[in-house]
Design a protein around this motif. Structure first.
Motif, PDB file in Angstrom:
ATOM      1  N   ALA A 228       0.697  -0.775  -0.066  1.00 42.91           N
ATOM      2  CA  ALA A 228      -0.111  -0.110  -0.296  1.00 42.91           C
ATOM      3  C   ALA A 228       0.898   1.499  -0.079  1.00 42.91           C
ATOM      4  N   GLN A 229      -0.087   2.327  -0.336  1.00 46.48           N
ATOM      5  CA  GLN A 229       1.235   3.649  -0.486  1.00 46.48           C
ATOM      6  C   GLN A 229      -0.123   4.523   0.119  1.00 46.48           C
ATOM      7  N   ILE A 230      -0.001   4.528   1.871  1.00 45.84           N
ATOM      8  CA  ILE A 230      -0.700   5.692   2.640  1.00 45.84           C
ATOM      9  C   ILE A 230      -0.475   6.611   2.437  1.00 45.84           C
ATOM     10  N   ILE A 231      -1.947   7.334   2.726  1.00 45.33           N
ATOM     11  CA  ILE A 231      -1.293   8.786   3.194  1.00 45.33           C
ATOM     12  C   ILE A 231      -1.838   9.291   4.174  1.00 45.33           C
ATOM     13  N   TRP A 232      -0.999  10.308   5.061  1.00 47.52           N
ATOM     14  CA  TRP A 232      -1.011  10.434   6.490  1.00 47.52           C
ATOM     15  C   TRP A 232      -1.311  12.027   6.508  1.00 47.52           C
ATOM     16  N   GLN A 233      -3.208  12.915   7.150  1.00 46.76           N
ATOM     17  CA  GLN A 233      -3.164  13.536   7.002  1.00 46.76           C
ATOM     18  C   GLN A 233      -1.933  14.156   7.985  1.00 46.76           C
ATOM     19  N   SER A 246      -0.848  24.096  -0.381  1.00 44.79           N
ATOM     20  CA  SER A 246      -1.529  24.242   1.052  1.00 44.79           C
ATOM     21  C   SER A 246      -1.062  21.962   1.082  1.00 44.79           C
ATOM     22  N   GLU A 247       0.085  21.269   1.099  1.00 43.30           N
ATOM     23  CA  GLU A 247       0.924  20.247   1.398  1.00 43.30           C
ATOM     24  C   GLU A 247       0.354  19.189   2.900  1.00 43.30           C
ATOM     25  N   ASP A 248      -0.687  19.507   2.629  1.00 47.39           N
ATOM     26  CA  ASP A 248      -1.425  18.531   4.309  1.00 47.39           C
ATOM     27  C   ASP A 248      -1.337  16.923   4.363  1.00 47.39           C
ATOM     28  N   HIS A 249      -0.195  16.415   2.763  1.00 51.00           N
ATOM     29  CA  HIS A 249      -0.016  14.604   3.691  1.00 51.00           C
ATOM     30  C   HIS A 249       0.823  14.447   2.952  1.00 51.00           C
ATOM     31  N   ASP A 250       1.828  13.201   4.545  1.00 51.02           N
ATOM     32  CA  ASP A 250       3.003  12.580   3.756  1.00 51.02           C
ATOM     33  C   ASP A 250       2.744  11.202   3.503  1.00 51.02           C
ATOM     34  N   TYR A 251       3.269  10.430   2.714  1.00 52.57           N
ATOM     35  CA  TYR A 251       3.301   8.669   2.680  1.00 52.57           C
ATOM     36  C   TYR A 251       3.808   7.672   4.210  1.00 52.57           C
ATOM     37  N   VAL A 252       3.389   6.486   3.922  1.00 46.94           N
ATOM     38  CA  VAL A 252       4.196   5.893   4.281  1.00 46.94           C
ATOM     39  C   VAL A 252       4.000   4.548   3.451  1.00 46.94           C
ATOM     40  N   LEU A 253       5.285   4.169   2.531  1.00 44.00           N
ATOM     41  CA  LEU A 253       4.539   2.944   1.974  1.00 44.00           C
ATOM     42  C   LEU A 253       5.256   1.483   2.437  1.00 44.00           C
ATOM     43  N   VAL A 254       4.370   0.527   1.946  1.00 40.74           N
ATOM     44  CA  VAL A 254       4.252  -0.521   2.916  1.00 40.74           C
ATOM     45  C   VAL A 254       4.884  -1.839   1.515  1.00 40.74           C
TER      46      VAL A 254
END
Length: 633
Positions: A228-233, A246-254
């Motif tokens: 998955a490629q999770i979106i974290w707010q 406005s960049e409101d998120h980062d990612y978490v690659l799994v």
């Protein structure tokens, strides 16, 4: 008697062995050097290997889909390059050193990952890393092992008297992406080796390198093992100063080690989810919620009329849909009071889903909001709570919330086992904090291995002067808070064993004949550096023998000599004193003979007064404990 290798494992040779098992015909030999320096090395005929992996004639380089960059080959070679280093215990800064199962490593994570290759091979359940983001203002590790430290400092011009081995990666650098990828590639290659077959890696990243990171992870872990490629707010309010968005998120690659062997654990239901289940008709099976009985998938047996308890005829499901069940099944469910017709018995039928019968927990989603897992301001407040900064310039701004890491632990680890969690960019210690907190909340026995370079702070603090110091201070204060909480089990492991990456414990005693003089021979007899302790030697032996670094250690005095017992002697019995007696050897052999699998024993090579003494020791073990492995350093 065989001597221990006392170096990091030769990964190149190991990889050649693996290829040889599959394709013995691609193994060849090359000659390097000339004259007395000539060495014959086993290597791979890559043209033959390419042909083995192709169903057509391979004549030369073929175009193929891949991510490439200047320095990729060097990065791959760096992962396999031998290092002459070890891990030395720092007992005075550790907590519960002899009994804890947690490990913190002070040093370059590339060195640490190489040193962990045998002790933790295939043992790590979860890897989480938050590597430095490639934004131009961050710093990345510079992996140049060819030149000396002095040459590197002159070349880089960025290292002060207290500095770590880091180099700025400004956007003006033509290798802006390449340098970052070359830093990440060997570390991820080595980290993958440590994962269990049912293990998984979570990696935080932002927009700058998410595409490149996903590609190198697909190459290292296998594209089929992408999860998955999770979106974290990460923020709770838009940034009004943003030029475009406005960049409101980062990612978490799994990525999983093997996707078919890993499944995320279900998450606990939220109070809001539980509140949706009610029991308006007093059903003895407990709370339930109504679910639509119609579906869009064509189902021939799912078209039939139904009559409501009030007597109203419903000619069939809504147009374009089908009842989920056949008519006999529907009647059976209605008779069992599993169909809800509404308060007045006149609604279209709905299925009662009982809370007691639905799957425990909830399926994780790829959008994680700050309400669920926290945001950057939460993370900063938590850091300030546990680390007493006196200088604001030392406060890290890129830390992750503990709740985010707890979510990852809930998905990727089992509280009923002693899963190992590895973070080799541990920074301020968020992962270790999350492990302690999650274990306290669910009674888990997770263990952490955290690696962080001794990177200096802009201004030294009274009690610490590096990012590593921030992390240790945080872990100490979190542990103290948990110790003071009532109702916590005494079995909760709140300690850590601190180890430092350092040069090998062995001196270089190899000399060419023309460089050796008679007067120097005596000083070359012992290959151990005089500044190293027996505990230093013990940990290098643990690495060399592939034993976990968190095994319990005790010391006993046997026949007047200090003897180290690892896991009460089940894993290792060691004596590093400069001279030993046959009485000691017999006692150690008796102890080794008691072990179910014969055990392991190690001595200092210089402890034998002569070759005859060495032969006597071997004979004693053959008679008393014949299945024991006996080695020297």
């Amino acid at each position: 008697m065989e001597k221990l290798r006392m170096t990091s494992p030769d990964l190149t040779a190991a990889n050649i062995d693996k290829i040889a098992e599959l394709f013995p015909n691609v193994i060849t030999e090359t000659v390097e050097g000339e004259g007395e320096d000539k060495v014959v090395k086993r290597t791979i005929d890559f043209d033959a290997l390419r042909q083995e992996l192709s169903d057509h004639v391979v004549e030369g380089p073929q175009e193929r889909y891949q991510l490439n960059w200047p320095g990729k080959r060097e990065a791959a070679a760096t992962a396999n390059k031998l290092i002459d280093k070890t891990l030395r215990p720092v007992r005075g800064r550790s907590v519960d050193f002899d009994t804890t199962q947690n490990v913190v490593i002070d040093g370059d994570n590339l060195d640490a990952l190489k040193l962990l290759q045998e002790s933790y091979l295939g043992k790590v359940k979860l890897i989480y890393i938050d590597p430095p983001y490639n934004t131009g203002g961050d710093f990345i590790y510079d992996d140049d092992y060819v030149e000396s430290v002095e040459d590197f400092e002159r070349r880089s011009g960025i290292r002060d008297d207290e500095g770590g081995r880091l180099v700025a990666n400004a956007e003006s650098n033509g290798r802006f992406h390449s340098d970052w990828l070359s830093m990440m590639y060997p570390r991820l290659k080595l980290a993958r080796n440590l994962l269990r077959e049912d293990g998984v890696a979570f990696i935080s990243i932002d927009d700058h390198e998410v595409d490149s990171l996903r590609k190198i992870c697909a190459e290292i872990f296998g594209e089929k093992n992408f999860i998955a490629q999770i979106i974290w707010q990460k923020v709770y309010a838009p940034k009004s100063t943003a030029q475009w968005f406005s960049e409101d998120h980062d990612y978490v690659l799994v990525f999983a080690r093997n996707k078919m062997n890993w499944r995320p654990r279900a998450l606990p239901r939220t109070p809001e989810m539980k509140a949706r289940y009610k029991n308006p008709d007093g059903d003895p099976r407990g709370p339930w919620k109504a679910a639509d009985m119609s579906a869009r998938n064509p189902y021939k047996a799912g078209v039939y009329p139904v009559t409501t308890p009030s007597g109203r005829l419903i000619p069939g499901p809504p147009r374009g849909t089908y009842w989920r069940f056949s008519e006999p099944k529907f009647k059976e469910m209605d008779a069992d009071n599993r169909i809800w017709w509404g308060k007045d018995g006149d609604n279209s039928p709905a299925v009662k889903r009982f809370l007691s019968e639905v799957a425990e927990g909830r399926t994780p989603q790829t959008l994680w909001t700050y309400q669920e897992v926290g945001h950057t301001q939460d993370a900063k407040k938590t850091l300030l709570k546990y680390v007493p900064f006196e200088h604001t310039e030392n406060v890290l701004n890129s830390v992750k919330p503990v709740e985010l890491l707890q979510r990852i632990l809930q998905l990727g680890t089992d509280p009923n086992s002693d899963d190992i969690v590895l973070d080799f960019f541990s920074g301020s210690g968020t992962t270790a904090h999350a492990v302690l907190k999650q274990n306290a909340e669910d009674g888990g026995k997770r263990r952490f291995v955290a690696v962080q370079m001794h990177e200096p702070l802009p201004t030294p603090e009274p009690d610490f002067d590096s990012i590593l110091g921030i992390g240790l201070t945080r872990i100490d204060n979190v542990a103290q808070e948990l110790r003071e909480k009532p109702m916590l089990t005494d079995e909760l492991d709140l300690g850590y064993r601190l180890l430092k990456v350092d040069s090998t414990n062995l001196t270089d005693v190899l000399r060419t004949p023309d460089a050796t003089v008679q007067s120097a021979l005596t000083g070359l007899a012992d290959s151990i550096k005089p500044s190293r302790t027996s505990e230093d030697l013990l940990f290098q032996v643990l690495l060399d023998w592939g034993l976990e670094l968190a095994l319990p250690i005790s010391v006993e005095h046997v026949e007047g000599h200090e003897v180290h017992l690892v896991e009460e002697g089940l894993a290792l019995i060691a004596c590093f004193e400069p001279a030993i007696t046959l009485d000691l050897v017999r006692a150690m052999a008796q102890r080794a003979a008691e072990q179910p699998e014969g055990g392991r024993v190690v001595f200092r090579d210089s402890a034998f007064a002569s070759d005859d003494a060495r032969i006597n020791v071997e004979q004693i073990f053959r008679e008393i404990a014949p299945s024991t492995e006996v080695k020297t350093i």
